[in-house]
Design a protein around this motif. Structure first.
Motif, PDB file in Angstrom:
ATOM      1  N   PRO A 131      53.145 -47.616 -46.384  1.00  0.00           N
ATOM      2  CA  PRO A 131      53.779 -48.863 -46.839  1.00  0.00           C
ATOM      3  C   PRO A 131      53.740 -48.989 -48.367  1.00  0.00           C
ATOM      4  CG  PRO A 131      52.204 -49.302 -45.087  1.00  0.00           C
ATOM      5  CD  PRO A 131      52.013 -47.873 -45.492  1.00  0.00           C
ATOM      6  N   LEU A 132      54.683 -49.740 -48.875  1.00  0.00           N
ATOM      7  CA  LEU A 132      54.802 -50.008 -50.307  1.00  0.00           C
ATOM      8  C   LEU A 132      54.434 -51.460 -50.570  1.00  0.00           C
ATOM      9  CD1 LEU A 132      55.897 -49.500 -53.209  1.00  0.00           C
ATOM     10  CD2 LEU A 132      58.160 -50.022 -52.315  1.00  0.00           C
ATOM     11  N   HIS A 133      53.631 -51.669 -51.611  1.00  0.00           N
ATOM     12  CA  HIS A 133      53.248 -53.018 -52.037  1.00  0.00           C
ATOM     13  C   HIS A 133      53.600 -53.187 -53.510  1.00  0.00           C
ATOM     14  CE1 HIS A 133      50.492 -52.206 -48.679  1.00  0.00           C
ATOM     15  NE2 HIS A 133      50.600 -53.499 -48.447  1.00  0.00           N
ATOM     16  N   LEU A 134      53.904 -54.400 -53.886  1.00  0.00           N
ATOM     17  CA  LEU A 134      54.023 -54.734 -55.298  1.00  0.00           C
ATOM     18  C   LEU A 134      53.661 -56.190 -55.475  1.00  0.00           C
ATOM     19  CD1 LEU A 134      56.707 -56.581 -56.085  1.00  0.00           C
ATOM     20  CD2 LEU A 134      57.857 -54.447 -55.688  1.00  0.00           C
ATOM     21  N   GLU A 135      53.291 -56.536 -56.690  1.00  0.00           N
ATOM     22  CA  GLU A 135      52.901 -57.908 -56.997  1.00  0.00           C
ATOM     23  C   GLU A 135      53.778 -58.418 -58.122  1.00  0.00           C
ATOM     24  OE1 GLU A 135      48.280 -57.406 -55.606  1.00  0.00           O
ATOM     25  OE2 GLU A 135      48.738 -57.242 -57.740  1.00  0.00           O
ATOM     26  N   VAL A 136      54.143 -59.691 -58.030  1.00  0.00           N
ATOM     27  CA  VAL A 136      55.034 -60.297 -59.017  1.00  0.00           C
ATOM     28  C   VAL A 136      54.554 -61.714 -59.294  1.00  0.00           C
ATOM     29  CG1 VAL A 136      56.692 -61.040 -57.255  1.00  0.00           C
ATOM     30  CG2 VAL A 136      57.462 -60.711 -59.588  1.00  0.00           C
ATOM     31  N   TYR A 137      54.683 -62.139 -60.532  1.00  0.00           N
ATOM     32  CA  TYR A 137      54.326 -63.511 -60.870  1.00  0.00           C
ATOM     33  C   TYR A 137      55.310 -64.466 -60.216  1.00  0.00           C
ATOM     34  CZ  TYR A 137      51.279 -61.532 -64.430  1.00  0.00           C
ATOM     35  OH  TYR A 137      50.297 -60.837 -65.079  1.00  0.00           O
ATOM     36  N   ALA A 138      54.786 -65.482 -59.546  1.00  0.00           N
ATOM     37  CA  ALA A 138      55.629 -66.435 -58.819  1.00  0.00           C
ATOM     38  C   ALA A 138      56.664 -67.130 -59.698  1.00  0.00           C
ATOM     39  CB  ALA A 138      54.758 -67.456 -58.087  1.00  0.00           C
ATOM     40  N   PRO A 139      56.391 -67.425 -60.977  1.00  0.00           N
ATOM     41  CA  PRO A 139      57.425 -68.053 -61.796  1.00  0.00           C
ATOM     42  C   PRO A 139      58.618 -67.143 -62.134  1.00  0.00           C
ATOM     43  CG  PRO A 139      55.260 -68.540 -62.696  1.00  0.00           C
ATOM     44  CD  PRO A 139      55.080 -67.480 -61.640  1.00  0.00           C
ATOM     45  N   ASN A 140      58.496 -65.844 -61.870  1.00  0.00           N
ATOM     46  CA  ASN A 140      59.577 -64.907 -62.174  1.00  0.00           C
ATOM     47  C   ASN A 140      60.598 -64.931 -61.036  1.00  0.00           C
ATOM     48  OD1 ASN A 140      61.197 -62.752 -62.919  1.00  0.00           O
ATOM     49  ND2 ASN A 140      59.486 -61.408 -63.430  1.00  0.00           N
ATOM     50  N   ALA A 141      61.420 -65.983 -61.039  1.00  0.00           N
ATOM     51  CA  ALA A 141      62.357 -66.232 -59.937  1.00  0.00           C
ATOM     52  C   ALA A 141      63.343 -65.089 -59.732  1.00  0.00           C
ATOM     53  CB  ALA A 141      63.104 -67.543 -60.180  1.00  0.00           C
ATOM     54  N   SER A 142      63.812 -64.473 -60.800  1.00  0.00           N
ATOM     55  CA  SER A 142      64.781 -63.391 -60.620  1.00  0.00           C
ATOM     56  C   SER A 142      64.141 -62.195 -59.926  1.00  0.00           C
ATOM     57  CB  SER A 142      65.408 -62.984 -61.955  1.00  0.00           C
ATOM     58  OG  SER A 142      64.443 -62.465 -62.828  1.00  0.00           O
ATOM     59  N   ALA A 143      62.882 -61.877 -60.267  1.00  0.00           N
ATOM     60  CA  ALA A 143      62.195 -60.765 -59.599  1.00  0.00           C
ATOM     61  C   ALA A 143      61.917 -61.109 -58.138  1.00  0.00           C
ATOM     62  CB  ALA A 143      60.902 -60.423 -60.316  1.00  0.00           C
ATOM     63  N   LEU A 144      61.461 -62.342 -57.876  1.00  0.00           N
ATOM     64  CA  LEU A 144      61.224 -62.754 -56.487  1.00  0.00           C
ATOM     65  C   LEU A 144      62.497 -62.585 -55.655  1.00  0.00           C
ATOM     66  CD1 LEU A 144      59.182 -66.053 -57.003  1.00  0.00           C
ATOM     67  CD2 LEU A 144      58.299 -63.860 -56.236  1.00  0.00           C
ATOM     68  N   GLY A 145      63.620 -63.063 -56.196  1.00  0.00           N
ATOM     69  CA  GLY A 145      64.892 -62.943 -55.474  1.00  0.00           C
ATOM     70  C   GLY A 145      65.279 -61.498 -55.232  1.00  0.00           C
ATOM     71  N   PHE A 146      65.092 -60.632 -56.245  1.00  0.00           N
ATOM     72  CA  PHE A 146      65.418 -59.219 -56.104  1.00  0.00           C
ATOM     73  C   PHE A 146      64.612 -58.586 -54.980  1.00  0.00           C
ATOM     74  CE2 PHE A 146      64.407 -54.783 -57.346  1.00  0.00           C
ATOM     75  CZ  PHE A 146      65.683 -54.237 -57.291  1.00  0.00           C
ATOM     76  N   TYR A 147      63.292 -58.807 -54.984  1.00  0.00           N
ATOM     77  CA  TYR A 147      62.443 -58.179 -53.973  1.00  0.00           C
ATOM     78  C   TYR A 147      62.709 -58.744 -52.582  1.00  0.00           C
ATOM     79  CZ  TYR A 147      60.145 -56.249 -58.034  1.00  0.00           C
ATOM     80  OH  TYR A 147      59.893 -55.588 -59.209  1.00  0.00           O
ATOM     81  N   GLU A 148      63.028 -59.996 -52.491  1.00  0.00           N
ATOM     82  CA  GLU A 148      63.368 -60.573 -51.182  1.00  0.00           C
ATOM     83  C   GLU A 148      64.694 -60.016 -50.678  1.00  0.00           C
ATOM     84  OE1 GLU A 148      62.873 -64.819 -51.701  1.00  0.00           O
ATOM     85  OE2 GLU A 148      60.700 -64.555 -51.951  1.00  0.00           O
ATOM     86  N   ARG A 149      65.678 -59.844 -51.573  1.00  0.00           N
ATOM     87  CA  ARG A 149      66.957 -59.225 -51.162  1.00  0.00           C
ATOM     88  C   ARG A 149      66.750 -57.793 -50.704  1.00  0.00           C
ATOM     89  NH1 ARG A 149      68.493 -61.927 -55.681  1.00  0.00           N
ATOM     90  NH2 ARG A 149      68.637 -60.031 -56.966  1.00  0.00           N
ATOM     91  N   LYS A 150      65.735 -57.147 -51.242  1.00  0.00           N
ATOM     92  CA  LYS A 150      65.419 -55.760 -50.866  1.00  0.00           C
ATOM     93  C   LYS A 150      64.571 -55.686 -49.597  1.00  0.00           C
ATOM     94  CE  LYS A 150      67.629 -53.606 -53.973  1.00  0.00           C
ATOM     95  NZ  LYS A 150      68.737 -52.758 -53.531  1.00  0.00           N
ATOM     96  N   GLY A 151      64.274 -56.820 -48.994  1.00  0.00           N
ATOM     97  CA  GLY A 151      63.553 -56.824 -47.724  1.00  0.00           C
ATOM     98  C   GLY A 151      62.050 -56.921 -47.836  1.00  0.00           C
ATOM     99  N   GLY A 152      61.532 -57.185 -49.034  1.00  0.00           N
ATOM    100  CA  GLY A 152      60.088 -57.342 -49.191  1.00  0.00           C
ATOM    101  C   GLY A 152      59.587 -58.564 -48.448  1.00  0.00           C
ATOM    102  N   VAL A 153      58.437 -58.428 -47.824  1.00  0.00           N
ATOM    103  CA  VAL A 153      57.812 -59.520 -47.078  1.00  0.00           C
ATOM    104  C   VAL A 153      56.581 -59.971 -47.857  1.00  0.00           C
ATOM    105  CG1 VAL A 153      56.655 -60.161 -44.922  1.00  0.00           C
ATOM    106  CG2 VAL A 153      58.636 -58.613 -44.879  1.00  0.00           C
TER     107      VAL A 153
END
Length: 182
Positions: A131-153
């Motif tokens: 499995p692949l993991h990554l961490e992102v700062y919650a205020p970084n809305a564009s990164a959150l959206g990108f990873y969610e569009r890519k299927g990240g849970v």
């Protein structure tokens, strides 16, 4: 000319510190934009470049090709995107994609997707589809959206103090099947 995604093997043939510095400089520019208002301005403007260069030089010096991955999107001899992942950063979760950055003027060109797919391919080919993991700062809305569009849970959320003294939430994403990123 389209960028070429290259796997760097500093322990073998890419030990040139100028390449580590070029990646650090790209990483710095990206973070100065993405983290403005999150990190302290003094850190972003006066300390981050030196911190990034020291970090990338250490990554090149201590690279373990079995446990670390450095990908660079190279165009006209210069990096325009980068990814760094390692099994050594947080062994409790497995592979952690610590950095995925694209030059500010190149966002939306598909480089982030190509780099993420490159990390997934490495996991599939060399690590039994771990499995692949990554961490992102919650205020970084564009990164959150990108990873969610890519299927990240989102599988974890915790607080962290960032340079400059602010506390912020960090979200850990997981892709159970890296093949979904190809």
């Amino acid at each position: 000319m389209s960028p070429v995604i290259a796997r760097l093997e500093p322990s073998r043939n890419d030990a040139d510190p100028t390449l580590a510095d070029a990646l650090a400089d790209l990483h710095t520019r990206s973070r100065q934009i993405a983290y403005r208002g999150l990190y302290g301005d003094a850190f972003l403007d006066h300390e981050l470049a030196a911190v990034s260069r020291a970090s990338w030089r250490a990554r090149f010096e201590n690279h373990d090709s079995a446990r670390d991955l450095i990908l660079a999107a190279i165009e006209n001899g210069a990096p325009v995107g980068l990814a760094y992942a390692s099994f050594r950063l947080n062994p409790a979760v497995g592979l952690l994609l610590d950095n995925l950055h694209v030059a500010p003027g190149r966002k939306g060109d598909g480089l982030g997707s190509a780099l993420l797919a490159g990390v997934a391919r490495w996991l599939i080919e060399d690590h039994a589809s771990a499995p692949l993991h990554l961490e992102v700062y919650a205020p970084n809305a564009s990164a959150l959206g990108f990873y969610e569009r890519k299927g990240g849970v989102a599988v974890a959320r915790y607080r962290e103090t960032v340079p400059g003294g602010r506390e912020t939430d960090v979200v850990r994403y997981r892709w159970e099947r890296p093949a979904s990123l190809l």
